[in-house]
Motif scaffolding. Sequence first.
Motif, PDB file in Angstrom:
ATOM      1  N   SER A  82      22.721   5.378   8.319  1.00  0.00           N
ATOM      2  CA  SER A  82      22.044   6.519   8.472  1.00  0.00           C
ATOM      3  C   SER A  82      20.359   6.453   8.050  1.00  0.00           C
ATOM      4  O   SER A  82      19.857   7.684   7.771  1.00  0.00           O
ATOM      5  N   VAL A  83      20.061   5.360   8.381  1.00  0.00           N
ATOM      6  CA  VAL A  83      18.644   5.051   8.091  1.00  0.00           C
ATOM      7  C   VAL A  83      17.913   4.467   9.183  1.00  0.00           C
ATOM      8  O   VAL A  83      18.464   3.450   9.858  1.00  0.00           O
ATOM      9  N   ASP A  84      16.887   5.194   9.925  1.00  0.00           N
ATOM     10  CA  ASP A  84      16.068   4.529  10.813  1.00  0.00           C
ATOM     11  C   ASP A  84      15.117   3.471  10.454  1.00  0.00           C
ATOM     12  O   ASP A  84      14.715   2.547  10.845  1.00  0.00           O
ATOM     13  N   CYS A  85      14.497   3.855   9.093  1.00  0.00           N
ATOM     14  CA  CYS A  85      13.253   3.012   8.463  1.00  0.00           C
ATOM     15  C   CYS A  85      13.548   2.784   7.121  1.00  0.00           C
ATOM     16  O   CYS A  85      13.644   4.084   6.272  1.00  0.00           O
ATOM     17  N   LEU A  86      13.534   1.601   6.650  1.00  0.00           N
ATOM     18  CA  LEU A  86      13.435   1.732   4.925  1.00  0.00           C
ATOM     19  C   LEU A  86      12.258   0.987   4.813  1.00  0.00           C
ATOM     20  O   LEU A  86      11.922  -0.200   5.251  1.00  0.00           O
ATOM     21  N   ILE A  87      11.463   1.531   3.994  1.00  0.00           N
ATOM     22  CA  ILE A  87      10.113   1.273   3.469  1.00  0.00           C
ATOM     23  C   ILE A  87      10.201   0.536   2.184  1.00  0.00           C
ATOM     24  O   ILE A  87      10.689   1.316   1.167  1.00  0.00           O
ATOM     25  N   VAL A  88       9.709  -0.544   1.801  1.00  0.00           N
ATOM     26  CA  VAL A  88       9.876  -1.188   0.549  1.00  0.00           C
ATOM     27  C   VAL A  88       8.461  -1.914  -0.032  1.00  0.00           C
ATOM     28  O   VAL A  88       7.823  -2.200   1.061  1.00  0.00           O
ATOM     29  N   THR A  89       8.241  -1.956  -1.002  1.00  0.00           N
ATOM     30  CA  THR A  89       7.306  -2.844  -1.709  1.00  0.00           C
ATOM     31  C   THR A  89       7.722  -4.277  -1.773  1.00  0.00           C
ATOM     32  O   THR A  89       8.903  -4.664  -1.817  1.00  0.00           O
ATOM     33  N   PRO A  90       6.570  -5.309  -1.678  1.00  0.00           N
ATOM     34  CA  PRO A  90       6.878  -6.599  -1.612  1.00  0.00           C
ATOM     35  C   PRO A  90       7.949  -7.339  -2.621  1.00  0.00           C
ATOM     36  O   PRO A  90       8.630  -8.194  -2.526  1.00  0.00           O
ATOM     37  N   GLU A  91       7.670  -6.654  -3.921  1.00  0.00           N
ATOM     38  CA  GLU A  91       8.631  -7.068  -5.106  1.00  0.00           C
ATOM     39  C   GLU A  91      10.082  -6.816  -4.709  1.00  0.00           C
ATOM     40  O   GLU A  91      11.142  -7.617  -5.254  1.00  0.00           O
ATOM     41  N   VAL A  92      10.617  -5.789  -4.054  1.00  0.00           N
ATOM     42  CA  VAL A  92      11.922  -5.553  -3.644  1.00  0.00           C
ATOM     43  C   VAL A  92      12.574  -6.862  -2.862  1.00  0.00           C
ATOM     44  O   VAL A  92      13.783  -6.901  -3.049  1.00  0.00           O
ATOM     45  N   ASN A 114       0.793  -1.201  -0.107  1.00  0.00           N
ATOM     46  CA  ASN A 114       0.115   0.145  -0.022  1.00  0.00           C
ATOM     47  C   ASN A 114       1.064   1.397  -0.130  1.00  0.00           C
ATOM     48  O   ASN A 114       1.448   1.548   0.949  1.00  0.00           O
ATOM     49  N   LEU A 115       1.150   1.960  -1.046  1.00  0.00           N
ATOM     50  CA  LEU A 115       1.988   3.124  -1.253  1.00  0.00           C
ATOM     51  C   LEU A 115       1.438   4.372  -0.615  1.00  0.00           C
ATOM     52  O   LEU A 115       2.163   5.007  -0.033  1.00  0.00           O
ATOM     53  N   ALA A 116      -0.147   4.255  -0.460  1.00  0.00           N
ATOM     54  CA  ALA A 116      -0.566   5.552   0.368  1.00  0.00           C
ATOM     55  C   ALA A 116      -0.136   5.357   1.533  1.00  0.00           C
ATOM     56  O   ALA A 116       0.114   6.443   2.519  1.00  0.00           O
ATOM     57  N   GLU A 117      -0.198   4.291   2.307  1.00  0.00           N
ATOM     58  CA  GLU A 117       0.076   3.814   3.719  1.00  0.00           C
ATOM     59  C   GLU A 117       1.593   4.128   3.836  1.00  0.00           C
ATOM     60  O   GLU A 117       2.270   4.467   4.969  1.00  0.00           O
ATOM     61  N   PHE A 176       6.038  -6.788   8.202  1.00  0.00           N
ATOM     62  CA  PHE A 176       5.266  -6.809   7.133  1.00  0.00           C
ATOM     63  C   PHE A 176       3.804  -6.127   7.200  1.00  0.00           C
ATOM     64  O   PHE A 176       3.048  -6.570   8.395  1.00  0.00           O
ATOM     65  N   ASP A 177       3.229  -5.466   6.556  1.00  0.00           N
ATOM     66  CA  ASP A 177       2.084  -4.681   6.748  1.00  0.00           C
ATOM     67  C   ASP A 177       1.187  -5.514   5.717  1.00  0.00           C
ATOM     68  O   ASP A 177       1.169  -5.392   4.628  1.00  0.00           O
ATOM     69  N   ASP A 178       0.085  -6.276   6.424  1.00  0.00           N
ATOM     70  CA  ASP A 178      -0.773  -7.130   5.680  1.00  0.00           C
ATOM     71  C   ASP A 178       0.065  -8.367   5.097  1.00  0.00           C
ATOM     72  O   ASP A 178       0.366  -8.105   3.732  1.00  0.00           O
ATOM     73  N   VAL A 179       0.489  -9.155   5.873  1.00  0.00           N
ATOM     74  CA  VAL A 179       1.446 -10.123   5.500  1.00  0.00           C
ATOM     75  C   VAL A 179       0.540 -11.140   4.452  1.00  0.00           C
ATOM     76  O   VAL A 179       1.526 -11.612   3.663  1.00  0.00           O
ATOM     77  N   ARG A 238      -1.076 -10.061   2.099  1.00  0.00           N
ATOM     78  CA  ARG A 238      -1.025  -9.550   0.766  1.00  0.00           C
ATOM     79  C   ARG A 238       0.371  -9.433   0.073  1.00  0.00           C
ATOM     80  O   ARG A 238       0.571  -9.403  -0.890  1.00  0.00           O
ATOM     81  N   VAL A 239       1.393  -9.241   1.164  1.00  0.00           N
ATOM     82  CA  VAL A 239       2.776  -9.228   0.675  1.00  0.00           C
ATOM     83  C   VAL A 239       2.997 -10.649   0.053  1.00  0.00           C
ATOM     84  O   VAL A 239       3.593 -10.652  -0.803  1.00  0.00           O
ATOM     85  N   PHE A 240       2.634 -11.738   0.620  1.00  0.00           N
ATOM     86  CA  PHE A 240       2.914 -12.926   0.173  1.00  0.00           C
ATOM     87  C   PHE A 240       2.181 -13.189  -1.150  1.00  0.00           C
ATOM     88  O   PHE A 240       2.769 -13.660  -2.255  1.00  0.00           O
ATOM     89  N   ASP A 241       1.081 -12.800  -1.296  1.00  0.00           N
ATOM     90  CA  ASP A 241       0.244 -13.072  -2.523  1.00  0.00           C
ATOM     91  C   ASP A 241       0.876 -12.309  -3.893  1.00  0.00           C
ATOM     92  O   ASP A 241       1.118 -12.584  -4.669  1.00  0.00           O
ATOM     93  N   VAL A 242       1.397 -10.949  -3.470  1.00  0.00           N
ATOM     94  CA  VAL A 242       2.032 -10.242  -4.444  1.00  0.00           C
ATOM     95  C   VAL A 242       3.257 -10.855  -4.868  1.00  0.00           C
ATOM     96  O   VAL A 242       3.608 -10.801  -6.122  1.00  0.00           O
ATOM     97  N   VAL A 243       4.134 -11.455  -3.929  1.00  0.00           N
ATOM     98  CA  VAL A 243       5.484 -12.014  -4.257  1.00  0.00           C
ATOM     99  C   VAL A 243       5.101 -13.186  -5.224  1.00  0.00           C
ATOM    100  O   VAL A 243       5.758 -13.264  -6.237  1.00  0.00           O
ATOM    101  N   SER A 244       4.243 -13.933  -4.885  1.00  0.00           N
ATOM    102  CA  SER A 244       3.857 -15.116  -5.651  1.00  0.00           C
ATOM    103  C   SER A 244       3.513 -14.890  -6.944  1.00  0.00           C
ATOM    104  O   SER A 244       3.797 -15.453  -7.768  1.00  0.00           O
ATOM    105  N   SER A 245       2.515 -13.952  -7.118  1.00  0.00           N
ATOM    106  CA  SER A 245       2.011 -13.542  -8.313  1.00  0.00           C
ATOM    107  C   SER A 245       3.177 -12.746  -9.319  1.00  0.00           C
ATOM    108  O   SER A 245       3.251 -13.315 -10.289  1.00  0.00           O
ATOM    109  N   GLU A 246       4.178 -12.113  -8.625  1.00  0.00           N
ATOM    110  CA  GLU A 246       5.352 -11.487  -9.443  1.00  0.00           C
ATOM    111  C   GLU A 246       6.173 -12.751  -9.972  1.00  0.00           C
ATOM    112  O   GLU A 246       6.797 -12.613 -11.041  1.00  0.00           O
ATOM    113  N   TYR A 247       6.487 -13.817  -9.246  1.00  0.00           N
ATOM    114  CA  TYR A 247       7.017 -14.867  -9.427  1.00  0.00           C
ATOM    115  C   TYR A 247       6.475 -15.757 -10.656  1.00  0.00           C
ATOM    116  O   TYR A 247       7.379 -16.243 -11.668  1.00  0.00           O
TER     117      TYR A 247
END
Length: 542
Positions: free
Chosen positions: A105-115, A52-55, A295-298, A300-309
């Motif tokens: 020098s990073v406190d939080c790294l935000i990534v999409t599941p594909e990363v 969720n890029l908005a979140e 993992f935010d909405d774990v 959804r993360v799993f489903d996105v990665v599976s779909s990308e593969y």
Amino acid sequence: MTESDNLIFQTLMPLKTAVEEKKNCSVFGLSFGEKSLFLCSQKRQILFVTENLAEANKLAKELECFGKKVKTIFYKQSEFLLASLSFGQNVANMFSSLQALCKSSVDCLIVTPEVLMQKFPSKKQFFDLIISIKKGKTYNQKQLIQNLTNAGYHRTDLAQNVGDFSVRGDIVDVFNITDDLPTRIEFFDDEIESLYHYSSDDFKRLESVEKIDICPLVIFNVENKSQLFSEVEKDFSQTLKTLPANEAVLLKSAFEEFRVNFDAGNFSYVQNWLAPFMPNTNITSFLNQDAIVVFDDVKRVFDVVSSEYKKFDEQISSLINSGNALLKHKDFYISQNKVFNIDFQLLSFQSITSSNRVFDPQVVLSFRSTAQTNYFGNYNLLLEDVKYYLEFKNTVIIFAGTKNESAYLSKFLLQNKIENKIASLSEVVPNGVYIIPKDVAYGGIFVEDRVVVIGTEELVKKSTKQIVSSQKREEFTLPKIGDYVVHESFGIGLCVAIQKLKFTEYEKDYVVLQYAGGDKLYLPTEQIGQISAYVAGEGTPK
């Protein structure tokens, strides 16, 4: 103690304890504000994975309100043919994020599941590609030119575009991907005599700088050229044997193009052919040893990665069969069975009770949350809610942003007979209304603590123009078992039960909605406003 510690109420203490004990956790029921305030309180580095890029953007804003350094990577290599990298914003963010991670020098790294699928070098390998130039220090000019080439920079007559560098006598111009302007490096023998930014339009000198860290434009450092080329050449020969004549001609042409650019050191152009030969190392290799992966909405993360593969397998097979890729390109990404092999503490936030297919939690926690109101500057609506909260002996904390806004809001509430105090977080005590002259973007309602936190964005952000129906929505009461309803976030679901459940120490009524695949959402009855009746003709919705 930091300011964010003052916002970890008793409600979240079980989660705080589990994280401090470094246990893997699945967490249900927290609102965005509650999640973000908890993450703001963490002293350890966080890798936050969300689709969720908005979140993602909201979380970045919240963390930055507490002085956290946030970086994002929303880019995954999806070009498998020989090509120069296109330097869009997502690409620039990726390289600058990797550089910042190398410097811790990073406190939080935000990534999409594909990363998570993407291959990355080790932190040390990428760090070795960073070119640090400091005024007054010595640096061999020929070595600098070679290092820029190895780092993926392209030599041109004029360095006017990101990723370019040029050489004229004792002057080297370079357009660093992390800078808005190109930099001129002037040498006196091997000493950096002058270092400054200049305009790419008229080449006019602008501000001087003392130091510049030139960020690499390649993911991988080619250390042993001859060995790597031999591996690519061997796979080329094996692939060639599997192809018909016409496709073999295409692959031979592509390999010759690869060879010419590889020999010339143009590694940014050929890195799509080099990635398959690199180790299975993912983005977590850049994290601090005590980092937390969230993992935010774990599901959804799993489903996105599976779909990308799945999409990748289909695409790469087509490219190999048409003579445009090597057999080894099947290893372009991290192996699918290893993508979630993450050797860090893991935390998942979930809304729907579904199995966690990413990791086995040691602790499962459930919370109840209440939807937060966005006031968008409507202080009359805020006044009504504050009166309601005070009636039930809640403490109300309002982050108003500026001192002027705080003073105006305080005066407005006093005029409406609401006692309040402009204060710091450390001065807040139970009961009453406290206005904090600080930016904290989003808040939350902590039911068990009787505390309501209203964020600056929720208070004063202007809403975008919307077309609103003139017809009032019919009042919606509890659905019947077997009714289809529409949830504002999760869509159409089937009501399968209405029952009392005890997720915390309190027992309450829940509407149980079932979704495709058997996933269930437990909706507290006080949030019934989030669903409406399904109206779309007769029959079962599809």
